[in-house]
Design a protein around this motif. Structure first.
Motif, PDB file in Angstrom:
ATOM      1  N   UNK A  60     -43.511  -1.145   4.541  1.00  0.00           N
ATOM      2  CA  UNK A  60     -42.065  -0.877   4.586  1.00  0.00           C
ATOM      3  C   UNK A  60     -41.796   0.583   4.243  1.00  0.00           C
ATOM      4  N   UNK A  61     -42.456   1.091   3.215  1.00  0.00           N
ATOM      5  CA  UNK A  61     -42.290   2.480   2.796  1.00  0.00           C
ATOM      6  C   UNK A  61     -42.731   3.435   3.904  1.00  0.00           C
ATOM      7  N   UNK A  62     -43.887   3.171   4.522  1.00  0.00           N
ATOM      8  CA  UNK A  62     -44.372   4.045   5.597  1.00  0.00           C
ATOM      9  C   UNK A  62     -43.413   4.033   6.786  1.00  0.00           C
ATOM     10  N   UNK A  76     -30.587  -1.629  -5.141  1.00  0.00           N
ATOM     11  CA  UNK A  76     -31.075  -2.021  -3.827  1.00  0.00           C
ATOM     12  C   UNK A  76     -32.337  -2.862  -3.982  1.00  0.00           C
ATOM     13  N   UNK A  77     -32.258  -4.081  -3.476  1.00  0.00           N
ATOM     14  CA  UNK A  77     -33.412  -4.986  -3.512  1.00  0.00           C
ATOM     15  C   UNK A  77     -33.407  -5.786  -2.230  1.00  0.00           C
ATOM     16  N   UNK A  78     -34.439  -5.584  -1.438  1.00  0.00           N
ATOM     17  CA  UNK A  78     -34.599  -6.346  -0.203  1.00  0.00           C
ATOM     18  C   UNK A  78     -35.761  -7.297  -0.441  1.00  0.00           C
ATOM     19  N   UNK A  79     -35.445  -8.534  -0.810  1.00  0.00           N
ATOM     20  CA  UNK A  79     -36.537  -9.462  -1.125  1.00  0.00           C
ATOM     21  C   UNK A  79     -37.429  -9.716   0.077  1.00  0.00           C
ATOM     22  N   UNK A  80     -38.700  -9.877  -0.217  1.00  0.00           N
ATOM     23  CA  UNK A  80     -39.645 -10.240   0.829  1.00  0.00           C
ATOM     24  C   UNK A  80     -39.505 -11.734   1.067  1.00  0.00           C
ATOM     25  N   UNK A  81     -39.648 -12.142   2.303  1.00  0.00           N
ATOM     26  CA  UNK A  81     -39.482 -13.555   2.636  1.00  0.00           C
ATOM     27  C   UNK A  81     -40.754 -14.322   2.314  1.00  0.00           C
ATOM     28  N   UNK A 140     -47.625  -6.165  -2.109  1.00  0.00           N
ATOM     29  CA  UNK A 140     -47.900  -4.724  -2.223  1.00  0.00           C
ATOM     30  C   UNK A 140     -48.169  -4.124  -0.849  1.00  0.00           C
ATOM     31  N   UNK A 141     -48.944  -4.824  -0.038  1.00  0.00           N
ATOM     32  CA  UNK A 141     -49.217  -4.349   1.323  1.00  0.00           C
ATOM     33  C   UNK A 141     -47.924  -4.268   2.126  1.00  0.00           C
ATOM     34  N   UNK A 142     -47.106  -5.302   2.044  1.00  0.00           N
ATOM     35  CA  UNK A 142     -45.840  -5.324   2.787  1.00  0.00           C
ATOM     36  C   UNK A 142     -44.928  -4.200   2.324  1.00  0.00           C
ATOM     37  N   UNK A 190     -40.306  -5.879  -5.497  1.00  0.00           N
ATOM     38  CA  UNK A 190     -39.152  -5.024  -5.799  1.00  0.00           C
ATOM     39  C   UNK A 190     -39.648  -3.652  -6.231  1.00  0.00           C
ATOM     40  N   UNK A 191     -38.758  -2.703  -6.207  1.00  0.00           N
ATOM     41  CA  UNK A 191     -39.120  -1.357  -6.641  1.00  0.00           C
ATOM     42  C   UNK A 191     -39.029  -1.275  -8.171  1.00  0.00           C
TER      43      UNK A 191
END
Length: 111
Positions: A102-104, A70-75, A96-98, A59-60
């Motif tokens: 996502x940010x990039x 806004x929270x898009x949980x990682x699966x 963290x990598x994911x 999460x951010x």
């Protein structure tokens, strides 16, 4: 910044992931009573804890601190009752990598 929002979110994230306070305290390298204090609002998160928690739950910082909804949980499923601190470290590193990818991708879409 309202203190109780972040603490409610911490507890919510922990419970949704089926992580015990003991497991989280081991991962964060704090006493279990610290987790209780964070969740009940008698202690505040520091920068190091915020970063580790955000990486673990994907999460951010803004979401954790209640500044954004806004929270898009990682699966990623936490399925083991015997999950160890080292396992949580690995999960946090992958998350963290994911999140960085996502940010990039979001930045590339903005161009």
């Amino acid at each position: 910044m309202p203190g109780t929002i972040k603490n409610i979110r911490l507890k919510q994230l922990r419970k949704e992931s089926k992580i015990t306070q003991e497991q989280l305290s081991s991962y964060l390298d704090v006493d279990q009573s610290m987790i209780t204090k964070l969740e009940n609002g008698t202690r505040n998160l520091n920068v190091t804890l915020i970063e580790k928690i955000c990486n673990l739950f994907g999460c951010s910082e803004a979401y954790l601190l209640g500044e954004d909804d806004v929270y898009i949980p990682l699966n990623f499923a936490f399925r083991s009752n015997g999950i160890q601190s080292e396992d949580l470290e690995s999960i946090a590193a992958i998350n963290k990598i994911v999140m960085d990818i996502r940010y990039m991708n979001e930045r590339l879409e903005d161009e």
